[in-house]
Motif scaffolding. Sequence first.
Motif, PDB file in Angstrom:
ATOM      1  N   SER A   1       5.785   5.659   8.175  1.00  0.00           N
ATOM      2  CA  SER A   1       7.241   5.618   8.352  1.00  0.00           C
ATOM      3  C   SER A   1       7.729   6.940   8.909  1.00  0.00           C
ATOM      4  O   SER A   1       7.072   7.976   8.769  1.00  0.00           O
ATOM      5  CB  SER A   1       7.927   5.324   7.013  1.00  0.00           C
ATOM      6  OG  SER A   1       7.585   4.025   6.572  1.00  0.00           O
ATOM      7  N   LEU A   2       8.889   6.901   9.535  1.00  0.00           N
ATOM      8  CA  LEU A   2       9.549   8.087  10.061  1.00  0.00           C
ATOM      9  C   LEU A   2      10.801   8.360   9.246  1.00  0.00           C
ATOM     10  O   LEU A   2      11.453   7.423   8.779  1.00  0.00           O
ATOM     11  CB  LEU A   2       9.940   7.871  11.521  1.00  0.00           C
ATOM     12  CG  LEU A   2       8.780   7.655  12.497  1.00  0.00           C
ATOM     13  CD1 LEU A   2       9.320   7.186  13.836  1.00  0.00           C
ATOM     14  CD2 LEU A   2       7.976   8.926  12.648  1.00  0.00           C
TER      15      LEU A   2
ATOM     16  N   GLU B   1      13.447  -1.836  12.794  1.00  0.00           N
ATOM     17  CA  GLU B   1      14.773  -1.298  13.061  1.00  0.00           C
ATOM     18  C   GLU B   1      14.967   0.038  12.326  1.00  0.00           C
ATOM     19  O   GLU B   1      14.475   0.224  11.211  1.00  0.00           O
ATOM     20  CB  GLU B   1      15.788  -2.320  12.555  1.00  0.00           C
ATOM     21  CG  GLU B   1      17.215  -1.908  12.599  1.00  0.00           C
ATOM     22  CD  GLU B   1      18.129  -2.971  11.972  1.00  0.00           C
ATOM     23  OE1 GLU B   1      19.279  -2.627  11.703  1.00  0.00           O
ATOM     24  OE2 GLU B   1      17.675  -4.103  11.756  1.00  0.00           O
ATOM     25  N   VAL B   2      15.661   0.962  12.950  1.00  0.00           N
ATOM     26  CA  VAL B   2      16.034   2.218  12.295  1.00  0.00           C
ATOM     27  C   VAL B   2      17.118   1.906  11.279  1.00  0.00           C
ATOM     28  O   VAL B   2      18.122   1.276  11.604  1.00  0.00           O
ATOM     29  CB  VAL B   2      16.515   3.262  13.328  1.00  0.00           C
ATOM     30  CG1 VAL B   2      17.035   4.506  12.627  1.00  0.00           C
ATOM     31  CG2 VAL B   2      15.400   3.606  14.305  1.00  0.00           C
TER      32      VAL B   2
ATOM     33  N   GLN C   1       0.847  -1.191   0.000  1.00  0.00           N
ATOM     34  CA  GLN C   1       0.000   0.000   0.000  1.00  0.00           C
ATOM     35  C   GLN C   1       0.883   1.241   0.000  1.00  0.00           C
ATOM     36  O   GLN C   1       2.051   1.166   0.373  1.00  0.00           O
ATOM     37  CB  GLN C   1      -0.895   0.008   1.245  1.00  0.00           C
ATOM     38  CG  GLN C   1      -1.815  -1.184   1.359  1.00  0.00           C
ATOM     39  CD  GLN C   1      -2.834  -1.229   0.233  1.00  0.00           C
ATOM     40  OE1 GLN C   1      -3.416  -0.210  -0.136  1.00  0.00           O
ATOM     41  NE2 GLN C   1      -3.043  -2.404  -0.343  1.00  0.00           N
ATOM     42  N   PRO C   2       0.335   2.399  -0.391  1.00  0.00           N
ATOM     43  CA  PRO C   2       1.134   3.623  -0.314  1.00  0.00           C
ATOM     44  C   PRO C   2       1.705   3.809   1.092  1.00  0.00           C
ATOM     45  O   PRO C   2       1.066   3.463   2.086  1.00  0.00           O
ATOM     46  CB  PRO C   2       0.132   4.723  -0.651  1.00  0.00           C
ATOM     47  CG  PRO C   2      -0.871   4.039  -1.524  1.00  0.00           C
ATOM     48  CD  PRO C   2      -1.002   2.659  -0.942  1.00  0.00           C
ATOM     49  N   ARG C   3       2.917   4.321   1.136  1.00  0.00           N
ATOM     50  CA  ARG C   3       3.622   4.531   2.406  1.00  0.00           C
ATOM     51  C   ARG C   3       3.921   6.016   2.533  1.00  0.00           C
ATOM     52  O   ARG C   3       4.462   6.625   1.619  1.00  0.00           O
ATOM     53  CB  ARG C   3       4.915   3.735   2.403  1.00  0.00           C
ATOM     54  CG  ARG C   3       5.752   3.892   3.650  1.00  0.00           C
ATOM     55  CD  ARG C   3       7.047   3.100   3.553  1.00  0.00           C
ATOM     56  NE  ARG C   3       6.770   1.674   3.693  1.00  0.00           N
ATOM     57  CZ  ARG C   3       7.518   0.713   3.157  1.00  0.00           C
ATOM     58  NH1 ARG C   3       8.571   1.014   2.435  1.00  0.00           N
ATOM     59  NH2 ARG C   3       7.219  -0.552   3.346  1.00  0.00           N
ATOM     60  N   ILE C   4       3.574   6.583   3.689  1.00  0.00           N
ATOM     61  CA  ILE C   4       3.854   7.994   3.939  1.00  0.00           C
ATOM     62  C   ILE C   4       4.938   8.109   5.008  1.00  0.00           C
ATOM     63  O   ILE C   4       4.950   7.341   5.969  1.00  0.00           O
ATOM     64  CB  ILE C   4       2.575   8.762   4.342  1.00  0.00           C
ATOM     65  CG1 ILE C   4       2.842  10.247   4.424  1.00  0.00           C
ATOM     66  CG2 ILE C   4       1.989   8.217   5.617  1.00  0.00           C
ATOM     67  CD1 ILE C   4       1.589  11.088   4.442  1.00  0.00           C
ATOM     68  N   TYR C   5       5.840   9.038   4.803  1.00  0.00           N
ATOM     69  CA  TYR C   5       6.940   9.291   5.736  1.00  0.00           C
ATOM     70  C   TYR C   5       6.689  10.619   6.442  1.00  0.00           C
ATOM     71  O   TYR C   5       6.389  11.623   5.798  1.00  0.00           O
ATOM     72  CB  TYR C   5       8.270   9.389   4.992  1.00  0.00           C
ATOM     73  CG  TYR C   5       8.765   8.072   4.465  1.00  0.00           C
ATOM     74  CD1 TYR C   5       9.788   7.388   5.111  1.00  0.00           C
ATOM     75  CD2 TYR C   5       8.227   7.499   3.310  1.00  0.00           C
ATOM     76  CE1 TYR C   5      10.261   6.180   4.625  1.00  0.00           C
ATOM     77  CE2 TYR C   5       8.689   6.286   2.828  1.00  0.00           C
ATOM     78  CZ  TYR C   5       9.704   5.635   3.491  1.00  0.00           C
ATOM     79  OH  TYR C   5      10.176   4.436   3.017  1.00  0.00           O
TER      80      TYR C   5
ATOM     81  N   ILE D   1      15.564   6.114   8.447  1.00  0.00           N
ATOM     82  CA  ILE D   1      14.142   5.831   8.365  1.00  0.00           C
ATOM     83  C   ILE D   1      13.776   4.685   9.307  1.00  0.00           C
ATOM     84  O   ILE D   1      14.632   3.888   9.683  1.00  0.00           O
ATOM     85  CB  ILE D   1      13.696   5.470   6.928  1.00  0.00           C
ATOM     86  CG1 ILE D   1      14.383   4.189   6.443  1.00  0.00           C
ATOM     87  CG2 ILE D   1      13.945   6.630   5.970  1.00  0.00           C
ATOM     88  CD1 ILE D   1      13.848   3.639   5.130  1.00  0.00           C
ATOM     89  N   ALA D   2      12.504   4.629   9.648  1.00  0.00           N
ATOM     90  CA  ALA D   2      11.964   3.493  10.411  1.00  0.00           C
ATOM     91  C   ALA D   2      10.520   3.297   9.963  1.00  0.00           C
ATOM     92  O   ALA D   2       9.743   4.256   9.913  1.00  0.00           O
ATOM     93  CB  ALA D   2      12.022   3.751  11.906  1.00  0.00           C
ATOM     94  N   HIS D   3      10.170   2.071   9.613  1.00  0.00           N
ATOM     95  CA  HIS D   3       8.796   1.738   9.259  1.00  0.00           C
ATOM     96  C   HIS D   3       8.075   1.375  10.541  1.00  0.00           C
ATOM     97  O   HIS D   3       8.594   0.629  11.373  1.00  0.00           O
ATOM     98  CB  HIS D   3       8.759   0.592   8.253  1.00  0.00           C
ATOM     99  CG  HIS D   3       9.503   0.912   6.990  1.00  0.00           C
ATOM    100  ND1 HIS D   3       9.254   2.038   6.242  1.00  0.00           N
ATOM    101  CD2 HIS D   3      10.500   0.263   6.359  1.00  0.00           C
ATOM    102  CE1 HIS D   3      10.054   2.062   5.201  1.00  0.00           C
ATOM    103  NE2 HIS D   3      10.837   0.991   5.252  1.00  0.00           N
TER     104      HIS D   3
END
Length: 111
Positions: free
Chosen positions: A105-106, A83-84, A57-61, A93-95
């Motif tokens: 995500s970050l 995990e980062v 699916q689409p992923r937003i950060y 990034i981190a999911h």
Amino acid sequence: MSGHANWFELPADDTARARAFYAGVFGWETSLMGEDYHVITNGAAGAIAPKDAGHTQPRIYFHTTDIEASVRKVAELGGKHDEVLTVPDTGRIAHCADDQGTPFSLYEPQS
């Protein structure tokens, strides 16, 4: 500022077909980065990427200035995080998933 959306990824079984579709809808052009990852060069900040079992699916950060503190807060509030990861010349990034299982995500930019 932490928390604002600053990147997204659209997963596709066929990235060439997806690029043609979004070029037709929005006029997006892309630039290849890596094997099959296509960064949008004239529109929204994001990319078209291959779909896989973990990315359907689409992923937003969301931007964060301290990814370690952010993943700790995710866990404290009942969410989950992977995990980062360090992305060379980009940042970290981190999911994650919130306490209801919604993925996000970050992203902490490289300083």
